[in-house]
Design an enzyme around this catalytic site. Structure first.
Site, PDB file in Angstrom:
ATOM      1  N   LYS A  21      90.440 -31.941 -39.699  1.00 63.78           N
ATOM      2  CA  LYS A  21      90.926 -32.858 -38.660  1.00 63.78           C
ATOM      3  C   LYS A  21      90.293 -32.531 -37.307  1.00 63.78           C
ATOM      4  CE  LYS A  21      95.151 -34.143 -38.889  1.00 63.78           C
ATOM      5  NZ  LYS A  21      96.589 -34.163 -38.908  1.00 63.78           N
ATOM      6  N   ARG A  90      99.387 -30.222 -34.522  1.00 66.85           N
ATOM      7  CA  ARG A  90      99.164 -30.661 -35.910  1.00 66.85           C
ATOM      8  C   ARG A  90      98.315 -29.653 -36.668  1.00 66.85           C
ATOM      9  NH1 ARG A  90      99.637 -36.488 -36.311  1.00 66.85           N
ATOM     10  NH2 ARG A  90     100.017 -37.367 -34.252  1.00 66.85           N
ATOM     11  N   GLY A  99     100.226 -33.656 -46.484  1.00 67.12           N
ATOM     12  CA  GLY A  99     101.671 -33.448 -46.449  1.00 67.12           C
ATOM     13  C   GLY A  99     102.109 -32.019 -46.731  1.00 67.12           C
ATOM     14  N   MET A 101     101.410 -29.176 -44.923  1.00 62.38           N
ATOM     15  CA  MET A 101     101.705 -28.308 -43.780  1.00 62.38           C
ATOM     16  C   MET A 101     102.366 -29.108 -42.671  1.00 62.38           C
ATOM     17  SD  MET A 101      98.535 -25.737 -43.926  1.00 62.38           S
ATOM     18  CE  MET A 101      97.404 -27.061 -43.821  1.00 62.38           C
ATOM     19  N   ARG A 335      88.383 -39.194 -41.487  1.00 65.46           N
ATOM     20  CA  ARG A 335      87.759 -38.253 -42.431  1.00 65.46           C
ATOM     21  C   ARG A 335      87.088 -39.078 -43.513  1.00 65.46           C
ATOM     22  NH1 ARG A 335      93.476 -36.563 -45.164  1.00 65.46           N
ATOM     23  NH2 ARG A 335      93.858 -38.679 -45.813  1.00 65.46           N
ATOM     24  N   HIS A 451     102.483 -21.496 -69.698  1.00 67.58           N
ATOM     25  CA  HIS A 451     101.960 -21.328 -71.064  1.00 67.58           C
ATOM     26  C   HIS A 451     101.553 -22.678 -71.647  1.00 67.58           C
ATOM     27  CE1 HIS A 451     102.504 -21.081 -75.506  1.00 67.58           C
ATOM     28  NE2 HIS A 451     101.860 -19.932 -75.342  1.00 67.58           N
ATOM     29  N   SER A 776      71.827 -15.128 -75.649  1.00 64.81           N
ATOM     30  CA  SER A 776      72.797 -16.153 -75.285  1.00 64.81           C
ATOM     31  C   SER A 776      74.062 -15.422 -74.834  1.00 64.81           C
ATOM     32  CB  SER A 776      73.095 -17.051 -76.484  1.00 64.81           C
ATOM     33  OG  SER A 776      74.081 -17.987 -76.116  1.00 64.81           O
ATOM     34  N   CYS A 844      76.677 -19.568 -74.023  1.00 59.47           N
ATOM     35  CA  CYS A 844      77.414 -20.400 -74.968  1.00 59.47           C
ATOM     36  C   CYS A 844      78.909 -20.147 -74.925  1.00 59.47           C
ATOM     37  CB  CYS A 844      76.865 -20.237 -76.375  1.00 59.47           C
ATOM     38  SG  CYS A 844      77.051 -18.564 -77.002  1.00 59.47           S
ATOM     39  N   TYR A 864      69.291 -22.533 -70.339  1.00 57.10           N
ATOM     40  CA  TYR A 864      70.193 -23.593 -70.790  1.00 57.10           C
ATOM     41  C   TYR A 864      71.649 -23.159 -70.724  1.00 57.10           C
ATOM     42  CZ  TYR A 864      70.583 -21.126 -75.286  1.00 57.10           C
ATOM     43  OH  TYR A 864      70.835 -20.196 -76.256  1.00 57.10           O
TER      44      TYR A 864
HETATM   45  C1  PEP Z   1      81.769 -15.817 -76.521  1.00 59.38           C
HETATM   46  O1  PEP Z   1      82.291 -14.735 -76.775  1.00 59.38           O
HETATM   47  O2  PEP Z   1      81.585 -16.237 -75.363  1.00 59.38           O
HETATM   48  C2  PEP Z   1      81.352 -16.710 -77.614  1.00 59.38           C
HETATM   49  C3  PEP Z   1      80.681 -17.810 -77.360  1.00 59.38           C
HETATM   50  O3  PEP Z   1      81.720 -16.363 -78.859  1.00 59.38           O
HETATM   51  P1  PEP Z   1      83.200 -16.586 -79.426  1.00 59.38           P
HETATM   52  O4  PEP Z   1      83.958 -17.406 -78.445  1.00 59.38           O
HETATM   53  O5  PEP Z   1      83.044 -17.247 -80.747  1.00 59.38           O
HETATM   54  O6  PEP Z   1      83.692 -15.169 -79.541  1.00 59.38           O
END
Ligand code: PEP
Ligand code: MG
Length: 892
Positions: A21, A90, A99, A101, A335, A451, A776, A844, A864
């Protein structure tokens, strides 16, 4: 340290220091727009105040100085009994927290200056006393924690005594009496009189705004929106202007274009003879902004011109708050406006068409999180379904089903083929089977880190949490007079948190239909699909990261490919050992000698070959990383407890159950206290002869088969859980022998690499790279082992406390912990590439599809990221954004 900035000293790029602001008020001031004069107390002052809990050295003197300058400019002194300057105080943080603060208006009014204000307003006593009672009310609530309802009660009493319904029917005498009543409420709760010293009012209001940064609702909001906890808020002290001085005054809000569709036009609301909070409170009905033209043409024309100036200046949709005081227009706020995810894409594309921004900039105007929202199915609300209640949208999606109240009923009803919504006060790990069986989960307690929320998000299941109007019983829940019983149908929207009675029809996402190839972006009448197509195509042309997918069936692989995946980064092979193959795995585990074991492996091998061939076909021409089996083998056996009971009961009845006894002995033999740290991954391959060899053979044979069909398989064999180069070398030596014997001169080339998911592997990456053609990063295990957090337990168990304490702002399993786990990634990437230039690097773990993490992996220089099929478009977009993000700019 400079803690106070005059509006003329700031600009829009100082949001960290002046809050959104303050920075924008400064920007408008410098554009020459009519902004009431004022100054901003910085977020750094707030941080220091919150840190020390008391006053900030030097702040008072700087406020004195800027207040004097403001008084000079306005020709009035704060709280002067004859002719008072009044100010608003303000909040305004870097990120908008609507809303959350506090604000205190009319600071500077007291028993004496109220008459001065009346004179300024041309003898308008009613206005002056109304302003005074508003100050006591806001100040009491905000600064001194006086319960707001006591003021409301006093106001209601005044109206009842007079026999009227509306505040505006109270006259000056009524309001004077109301001020006296408010003061009594104030004294009752604080033990002292309402402060008459204007400067004391200003200081106390400023500190209250500082403290409001840590109010419960603000803390909760920040946690949900992933806003860092330590930024603090700035405080804007602005000369008051009044929209409630008669018919030639008023207040309003406006957008420079439609925030839902992006269309340019006159969008907004106006309320004549009113203050801003009256608009928010919805006391009277507002007029469409276009009606202002007929009421006050001069102000209307000026406003239109200012809106055009702001759009041109910010090069984006702006939202605006303004007030007209006796025919004079004042800008109170602007804004870059909030918008829906769909509008973000369409507006960005429109601005490109209008030549306002280029496509790189358009990428900054959208986010992967927004694209993710557009990929969930939504309810079709055309039939105006009956809304039951609202909770926290904890895991997006739209689901309907029969209400059940226990996990067991969820499983039973789902087994009858019916959709189910599991309703619980809160969930716990025992509810897991029911959560899996249900289409959606609704709880009356807990927020986005409860959870239910954490587990549902993990499963991609729709979930609404903390619907606290709902009273959940054993076989029904009530909301006010409404009772919903087991078997009734409800619908829950995990994005908005809304809960509806009955079955609301679900509409599939057009964006998913587009990615599936079912909607042609050129033909679609839908500007959203065209905008998504245009922006993601640009992201693809810019990104350096390749995006692969985690897929272990042909079906998933095919879908991910349609979504733009450029290969498979992780094919987990464990599910291939379940179902009717479980029996073969049992035979393998129970084998008493080499012959038995080899028989079991020989039976599994053709099945695996078929699995891999299907996946290679779907990903023809693209790399497919197949990970050798990872989880502990006892996961494929029955549970120890169940089996022990079964055998004990049989013995009790004098029966012999030889197979179960053998199985029980095996389960006992293989039982581990910490299976995640036990016999799994490469360890399994080294301990069970022939297991990895079987998989390697199946991969090589499948690849040769595809090549024989004229296809182009590009398999990559990945070894899990390696911690030492010797482990990898042992597997590699055996694998190479098998591969050589199978591929012959088929032209098939198979790479061998490893996951980096054990911290030791990251720290010895230079050695490991000698035996690996690619790395990986398994950031799930790497996070588990770097933090020592059991990945299956901690999020649901105690992360809420860690988030509350600000130890981290988001679970490190969701978004990469750049300082710790990220450091291991960085070390391994650098040392791996130093040892083997050209080493291919990817990720991965779950983080591969998380927007913030994608930026991190881009920056570390990975080749990647690999993520679940539905997150592939999100990763493509974020990888493009990362590539065009200039140094230090904020990509949220
Ligand atoms: C990991 O541990 O990040 C992974 C890709 O293998 P997994 O989740 O199967 O243990
Ligand atoms: Mg792992």
């Amino acid at each position: 340290m400079k803690f106070v900035y005059d509006f003329a000293e700031g600009n829009k790029d100082l949001k960290d220091l002046l809050g959104g602001k303050g920075a924008n008020l400064a920007e408008m001031t410098n554009l020459g727009l009519p902004v009431p004069p004022g100054f901003t107390i910085t977020t750094e002052a707030c941080q220091q105040y919150l840190h020390h809990g008391t006053h900030v050295d030097g702040l008072a003197a700087q406020i004195d100085e800027h207040l004097a300058a403001l008084e000079e400019k306005m020709g009035r002194r704060l709280g002067d009994p004859a002719d008072p300057l009044l100010v608003s105080v303000r909040s305004g943080a870097k990120f908008s927290m609507p809303g959350m603060m506090e604000t205190v208006l009319n600071v500077g009014l007291n028993d004496a200056s109220v008459d001065g204000l009346s004179r300024q307003a041309g003898g308008n006593d009613r206005f002056a006393w109304d302003s005074y009672r508003r100050l006591i009310q806001m100040f009491g609530k905000t600064v001194c924690d006086v319960p707001g309802h006591e003021f409301e009660q006093a106001l209601d009493d005044a109206k009842t005594a007079k026999g009227v319904h509306d505040d505006v029917q109270l006259d000056a005498d009524d309001l004077r009496a109301l001020v006296a009543a408010y003061k009594k409420v104030f004294v009752k709760h604080t033990g002292h009189e309402f402060p008459q010293d204007p400067r004391e009012q200003l200081d106390l209001a400023t500190e209250a705004v500082f403290r409001s940064w840590n109010a419960d609702r603000a803390v909760l909001y920040r946690r949900q929106e992933r806003i860092p906890t330590d930024l603090g808020t700035a405080v804007n002290v602005v000369a008051m202007v009044f929209g409630n001085l008669g018919a030639d005054s008023g207040t309003g809000v406006a957008f420079t274009r439609d925030p839902a569709t992006g269309e340019q036009g006159v969008y907004g609301d106006y309320l004549s003879n009113a203050q801003g909070e009256d608009v928010v409170a919805g006391i009277r009905n507002t007029l469409p902004l276009a009606d202002l033209e007929g009421l006050d043409k001069k102000s209307y024309d000026e406003l239109m011109q200012i809106m055009a100036t702001l759009e041109g200046h910010y090069r984006d949709l702006c939202d605006i708050e303004f007030t007209i005081e006796r025919g004079k227009l004042w800008m109170l706020q602007t804004r870059v406006g909030k918008r829906t995810a769909a509008a973000a894409f369409t507006i960005a594309a429109q601005l490109v068409d209008e030549g306002v921004i280029d496509l790189d900039e358009a990428l900054h105007r959208v986010s992967g999180a927004q694209l993710g929202q557009l990929m969930f199915p939504r309810f079709d609300l055309a039939g105006s379904p009956s809304s039951l209640t609202r909770g926290v949208g904890a895991s997006p999606g739209a689901a309907y089903g029969h209400v059940v109240f226990t996990s067991q009923r969820a499983v039973e009803v789902a087994a009858e083929g019916k959709p189910v919504i599991l309703v619980r006060r809160e969930t716990n790990p025992d509810d897991l089977p029911g959560m899996i069986a249900a289409n959606g989960i609704l709880t009356s307690r807990g927020g986005k880190t409860s959870h239910a929320a954490v587990v549902a998000r993990g499963m991609g299941k729709t979930c609404v949490c903390g619907a606290d109007e709902m009273v959940v019983g054993r076989d029904s829940f009530t909301i006010g007079a409404e009772t919903v019983r087991e078997g009734d149908t409800i619908s829950i929207d995990g994005t908005t948190g809304r809960v509806y009675l009955g079955e609301v029809p679900v509409r599939p996402s057009e964006v998913v239909q587009y990615f599936e190839g079912d909607l042609d972006p050129a033909n679609a009448n839908d500007p959203l699909v065209a905008a998504v197509h245009r922006i993601i195509t640009h992201a693809d042309s810019k990104r350096r990261l390749t995006v692969r997918t985690n897929a272990d069936t042909g079906l998933d692989a095919a879908r991910a490919r349609r979504f733009g995946a450029q290969g498979i980064g992780l094919c987990r092979t464990e599910h291939m050992f379940l179902g009717d193959r479980r029996e073969l795995v049992e035979r393998l585990i129970l084998a008493r000698n080499e012959t038995d074991r080899n028989e079991a492996l020989a039976a599994l091998q053709p099945l695996q070959r078929a699995d891999f061939l299907e996946i290679f076909r779907e990903m023809n021409g693209l790399p497919v990383t197949i990970r050798l089996i990872d989880p502990p083998l006892h996961e494929f056996l029955p549970s120890l407890e169940e089996l022990a009971v079964k055998v004990a009961v049989a013995h009790e009845q004098g029966q012999r159950v030889e197979h179960d006894e053998q199985m029980l002995a095996a389960v006992r033999r293989m039982h581990e206290q910490n299976p995640m740290l036990g016999l799994r991954g490469v360890r399994l391959g080294l301990v069970i002869p022939g297991l990895f060899a079987m998989q390697v053979r199946a991969i090589a044979e499948a690849a040769v088969a595809l090549a024989a069909e004229g296809g182009r398989p590009r398999p990559e064999i990945m070894v899990p859980l390696v911690g030492a180069v010797q482990e990898l070398e042992t597997v590699r030596t055996e694998a190479e022998k098998i591969i050589t014997s199978i591929v012959g001169d088929s032209g098939v080339d198979i790479l061998i690499g490893t996951m980096i998911e054990v911290p030791r592997a990251a720290l010895t990456a230079g050695q490991i790279a000698e035996a690996a053609e690619f790395f990986s990063f398994g950031t799930n295990d790497l996070t588990q082992m770097a933090w020592g957090f059991s990945r299956d337990d901690v999020e649901g168990a105690f992360f809420w406390r860690y988030l509350e304490l600000g130890i981290f702002g988001i679970s490190p399993f969701e978004s990469i912990d750049a300082d710790g786990v990220g450091r291991l990634v960085r070390i391994a990437a650098e040392e791996g590439r130093a040892a083997r230039p050209g080493l291919k690097l990817g990720v991965c773990g779950e983080h591969g599809g998380d927007p913030d993490s994608v930026h991190f992996f881009h920056e570390v220089g990975l080749d990647y990221v690999s993520c679940s099929p539905f997150r592939v478009p999100i990763a493509r977009l974020e990888a493009g954004r990362a590539a065009v993000t200039s140094e230090g700019s904020d990509h949220r």
